[in-house]
Structures are given as structure tokens and as C-alpha cells.
Design a protein around this motif. Sequence first.
Motif, PDB file in Angstrom:
ATOM      1  N   PHE A  71       0.893  -1.409  -0.123  1.00  0.00           N
ATOM      2  CA  PHE A  71      -0.078  -0.034   0.164  1.00  0.00           C
ATOM      3  C   PHE A  71       0.881   1.232   0.018  1.00  0.00           C
ATOM      4  O   PHE A  71       0.556   2.221  -0.826  1.00  0.00           O
ATOM      5  N   LEU A  72       1.897   1.349   0.858  1.00  0.00           N
ATOM      6  CA  LEU A  72       2.766   2.409   0.846  1.00  0.00           C
ATOM      7  C   LEU A  72       3.428   2.716  -0.369  1.00  0.00           C
ATOM      8  O   LEU A  72       3.549   4.099  -0.502  1.00  0.00           O
ATOM      9  N   LEU A  73       3.872   1.704  -0.865  1.00  0.00           N
ATOM     10  CA  LEU A  73       4.820   1.831  -2.012  1.00  0.00           C
ATOM     11  C   LEU A  73       4.045   2.199  -3.412  1.00  0.00           C
ATOM     12  O   LEU A  73       4.426   3.249  -4.096  1.00  0.00           O
ATOM     13  N   HIS A  74       2.844   1.703  -3.551  1.00  0.00           N
ATOM     14  CA  HIS A  74       1.972   1.590  -4.827  1.00  0.00           C
ATOM     15  C   HIS A  74       1.205   2.931  -4.700  1.00  0.00           C
ATOM     16  O   HIS A  74       1.065   3.648  -5.672  1.00  0.00           O
TER      17      HIS A  74
ATOM     18  N   TRP B 241       0.558   4.861  -1.957  1.00  0.00           N
ATOM     19  CA  TRP B 241       0.945   6.289  -1.256  1.00  0.00           C
ATOM     20  C   TRP B 241       1.875   6.885  -2.061  1.00  0.00           C
ATOM     21  O   TRP B 241       1.814   8.099  -2.399  1.00  0.00           O
ATOM     22  N   LEU B 242       3.132   6.342  -2.165  1.00  0.00           N
ATOM     23  CA  LEU B 242       4.417   6.776  -2.688  1.00  0.00           C
ATOM     24  C   LEU B 242       4.020   6.859  -4.423  1.00  0.00           C
ATOM     25  O   LEU B 242       5.112   7.633  -4.936  1.00  0.00           O
ATOM     26  N   LYS B 243       3.321   6.087  -4.796  1.00  0.00           N
ATOM     27  CA  LYS B 243       3.110   5.858  -6.160  1.00  0.00           C
ATOM     28  C   LYS B 243       4.428   5.688  -7.148  1.00  0.00           C
ATOM     29  O   LYS B 243       5.099   6.462  -7.734  1.00  0.00           O
ATOM     30  N   LEU B 244       4.667   4.547  -6.595  1.00  0.00           N
ATOM     31  CA  LEU B 244       6.484   4.301  -6.840  1.00  0.00           C
ATOM     32  C   LEU B 244       6.585   4.273  -8.447  1.00  0.00           C
ATOM     33  O   LEU B 244       7.742   4.707  -8.816  1.00  0.00           O
ATOM     34  N   GLU B 245       5.800   3.773  -9.245  1.00  0.00           N
ATOM     35  CA  GLU B 245       6.082   3.644 -10.888  1.00  0.00           C
ATOM     36  C   GLU B 245       6.310   5.127 -11.033  1.00  0.00           C
ATOM     37  O   GLU B 245       6.968   5.468 -12.168  1.00  0.00           O
ATOM     38  N   GLU B 246       5.399   6.123 -10.895  1.00  0.00           N
ATOM     39  CA  GLU B 246       5.700   7.434 -11.192  1.00  0.00           C
ATOM     40  C   GLU B 246       6.850   8.165 -10.650  1.00  0.00           C
ATOM     41  O   GLU B 246       7.816   8.894 -11.340  1.00  0.00           O
ATOM     42  N   HIS B 247       7.182   7.833  -9.440  1.00  0.00           N
ATOM     43  CA  HIS B 247       8.300   8.129  -8.642  1.00  0.00           C
ATOM     44  C   HIS B 247       9.576   7.724  -9.567  1.00  0.00           C
ATOM     45  O   HIS B 247      10.602   8.388  -9.864  1.00  0.00           O
ATOM     46  N   TYR B 248       9.768   6.247 -10.066  1.00  0.00           N
ATOM     47  CA  TYR B 248      10.816   5.814 -10.702  1.00  0.00           C
ATOM     48  C   TYR B 248      10.654   6.578 -12.317  1.00  0.00           C
ATOM     49  O   TYR B 248      11.965   6.717 -12.777  1.00  0.00           O
ATOM     50  N   ALA B 249       9.704   6.833 -12.655  1.00  0.00           N
ATOM     51  CA  ALA B 249       9.700   7.394 -14.152  1.00  0.00           C
ATOM     52  C   ALA B 249      10.365   8.705 -14.170  1.00  0.00           C
ATOM     53  O   ALA B 249      11.146   9.227 -14.955  1.00  0.00           O
TER      54      ALA B 249
END
Length: 587
Positions: free
Chosen positions: A13-16, A18-26
Amino acid sequence: MPQYTAPLTDMQFLLHDWLKLEEHYANIGLQDFDKELVNEILSQGAKFAEQAIAPLNREGDEQSCKLDNGKVTTPDGFASAYHEYIANGWNAMLGDPEYDGQDLPHSMAVPVQEMLCSANVSWRLISMLTESAVLAVTKHGSQALKDTYLRKLISGEWTGTMCLTEPQAGTDLSLLSTKAEPQEDGSYHITGNKIFISGGDQDWTDNILHLVLARLPDAPAGVKGISLFLVPKILVTESGELGAENSLSVGSLEKKMGIKACPTCVMNFDQATGFLVGAPHQGLACMFTMMNDARFQVGLQGLGIAESAFQGALAYARERLQSRAPQGVQNPDGKADPIIAHPDVRKMLLTQKSLTEGCRALSFLYAAQMDIEKNATDQKAKQDAANVLAFLTPISKGFMTDVGQEVSQLGVQVYGGHGFIREWGMEQLIRDSRITQLYEGTNGIQAADLVGRKLSRDNGDMLAATHSLFANLVNAISDASSQKLAHSILNDWHQLSLQLKQQSAVNVAGAAYDYMNYSAYSLLGMLWLSMADSATLSTNPSVQSGKKATCDFYIKRILPRKELYKVNLLEDANDIVEVTDNVFDYQ
């Protein structure tokens, strides 16, 4: 011993969500890392933590480590678990690809590191310090040192230690006396004694690389005269093979309150061959690369232990039947209700949950900033991330380890008398967590660092970058009332921070611990409001309800703690420093 289960649902939950990890990585050029890969790494990390090292935790505490004829033996199963760990590439997660590292984002590695701390913090210590040694050698080592040592350090085939403390030199490293004598071949002879060296010797690997602070003959006094040296247990030949034993030894093993399964050694260096890391007299700056990483990871130890204590308390509270709940019968088929139904126990469990999950959010936010500092191409973004990390490091270490101790204490309390008995495993968590408040700089030192360096001595950049990061989080909250409350917390914290900067050095020092706690409770308040807002979009009903209820509890019951610290922040410290020594005596 409570059975540890990795909190994958919360982590995902936190990674995907809340932090929206794929956007963060992009945004930082890491498009090759996606949700599927993240979940696979989490799943495999959970499997190793739950199945390979968690079962060794209690027995390791019982067996402890042994020193015989200068050789350390760790508890049964520890070495074989480590061999499985490095065979599966876990030690190489963050390493440089040029030396066979995987170069994963920190936001992928940090959840796994937390799991390892929850499962078995004694076992985790040696691999943790090896990762910190990798950073120091990668950033400051010469090309020759990297080519000789870095590949095997990254793989975990060899481990690393941090050798700072001496009997007379703890926090004040200006007092250290270990000597380094230059040799004609470019090496140095290192002579001195170091104490409290985690993993100073072990039966896991063929070689151990000690990173040792020492003084050159022409060194100026104080911390400006300290240099850093790599001192291998076994010398390495020009062909890269292991050669002769170096002139160092284990003087003794410390007998400790906790982390008994990790060998804490007194190390003696007797003209041991070492190699300079970085420039002469710049050792402390080089070592801070290692220390700052270790400080955050010690914070993860506090978080990891808190998670284990919460899981144990929750499982016990659901099973233990005692009395009837005041709100009415909850278990009509039994003679008593489970203690989880009793308000006091439920309050303790919610305290554990709100502090633990709040600290996890802080650690994941920290990991995302590490990703930005390392990978972003925009220089301002990199510098802002570096400033945030500098500001949050003492808070992460200090507050998260205090939380580890508080949550462990609550875990024992939920168990009642059984919590005091060794076989249930809860008292071990208190003993293991206690050291986290002490090593890598006591939490009082973390607070002093926060106000003395991070808040007061820079141009305001660290505070400004941290304020900006949390302002962005707050502005993204969709619920109007939650956003308003979060803005109020943010503005109150920021204004008091600016006011504290204007106080005298003595007053700031007197308020240091209060400021660290005030900041931590405030920051977690904003994190909880942000998480609860994101949870409204979760497809998991338990996440939706769980985050909202826990957020409500934190805001109502835990956030007010900050007011206790707030009242002391701007007080004059004269009542502390002007007290004469005879006040402490009754003679």
C-alpha cells in the motif's frame, strides 16, 4: 517466540498507493523498475526473513556467541543462513553494477531491510554494516582498493565492520589514539584498540574488512587529524587470493543485555597492515558516509522490532481469555472475553500500530529521497533530497528506536506475566531494542546533531527542503478538513523550528531532545493524514478501514504528545545548566 509475518499488505500500500512508486521511478529515469518487480522482491524477501532467519532468533539469543583461541563462533544456523542470503544476491541489492551489484532503488531495498530487522536483528547487524562499508569504499576508496575489495564486499563473500570507538573515545572522536605509521610500499601499520565492534570476528566468511579510524604521525589535533583505513583480517595477494593473516586479534567478546547472537568484539590492532581510504586527515568525513547509512538502518532496527512486538501482542490479545469486556459480552461461547476486547489493551495495540506504521511511512519516504539523491538528473532535486536526508537522519534514528523500545514495552504489558518469561520471546525484544537507542550515536547525540548541525548551523536549506517535501504531501491531501489539519501541524512545526534557530546555543542544546520528539510526532501526524487520504482509493477494504481508524487514533491520542515537548522548546536552559553539582548529592 512470536511468529513473524512480513507486513506485505501495508508495504505494498505504501509503495504503490501512497508513494506511487512507478511514477517516482519514471521521474528519476528508472522506468525499468515496475510494480511486478517490486512485489516479487518483497515476496522473496519476506520468504527469507520468515523462513530462514526468524526461526533462529530465540535460539541465537539463548546460545549467544563464543570466543575460543581467538576465533568467534556464532549460534547454530547463523552461518548457513548467511550463505543462503548471499547466494540469493540479497547483499548485492544496492551495490555498483561494475562490481556485480544489482543497483536496486533504495525504495526496493529498505522494505527488505526492515523485514530482516524484524526477523532477527542480531543476525542482520553484520550484513547491515557490510552494506555501509560498501558505501564508504565505493565513494571514497581508490581505484586499487575498489578493484581489490569491492566485488567481494558487495557480494557478501567478505564482510565489513566499522571501528571507531575506543575506551576513552566514544562520541568525542577527537580523543582517539589509534596510530597509523606510513610504510614504504604505500600501506600503513595500524596500532591501537577498538571496542564495541559488531561482527569484529565471525565464522561466516573467510575475510573481514575493518574500516578503522586512526591518526597519522603528522596529524593535527582533534577530529581534523583523523584518517580512515581499510584493514583486512586476511591480507590479499596481488593476484587477489587470500594470503597471510594480518596482525589483529579479538581481545574479548562483550557480555551484553541484548543482541547476544551478534559478536560484539574488542579488537586489537598490532601494527596491522592497512590502506588509506580517501585523503589523509579526512577520515571522519569519509566515515560519515558509513555512519549516516548505519544510523538510518539502526532506525530500521527500531521499526523492525516494533513490528515484531506488535504482531506478538496482537496474536496473544486475540487468544488470551480474561474477564468480560465492560462494553458487554464479546465471546458468549466462552467463560471470558479475549483481552483485545478490553479498552486498555485495545489502546495499547492501537498505540503500537499507529507508531509502527507511522515510522514505516517515514522510512519509505526517506528511501524515496535516497532514490532521488542517487538517480535524479536535476541537480536541484538531488540537492533538495540530500538536504532532506540530512535533516531526517537523526530523527529517523532517534525517534524510530525510541518507538522500538516503547512498542516492545507495550508488547510485554499486553502479555502480562507471560511477557516477563523468556520462552514467550517478548522480553528479548526489549533487550534487543535497547541498544538501538545507544549505538551509532546515542539518541541524545542524534537530538544534538539535529539542532546543532541540521537546524542551526546551515543556511536553513535542510529545514527548507524538509518543509517543502511535507508541504507537497499536505497539498496533495484531497479531503479538505484533513488537509487543513495537516497544514496547521506543518505551519506550527515550521514556525517553532524557525524560532528555535534564533535561540542561544545553550538554550538550543537544552531543547534538543524535546525538538526531536516534537518534530517526529508532528511529521508522523502529517504522514498519517496523507496515508489515510490515499487509503480511501485502495481496493483493499481492510486497508481503507484500518488506515482511517488508526489515523483517527493517532491524531486524537498520540499527536497531542507533541504539546508536552512544545512547552519546553523555547524555555531558557538556565534552570538546567546553572544547577550546581552538589544538588545531586546528599553528603
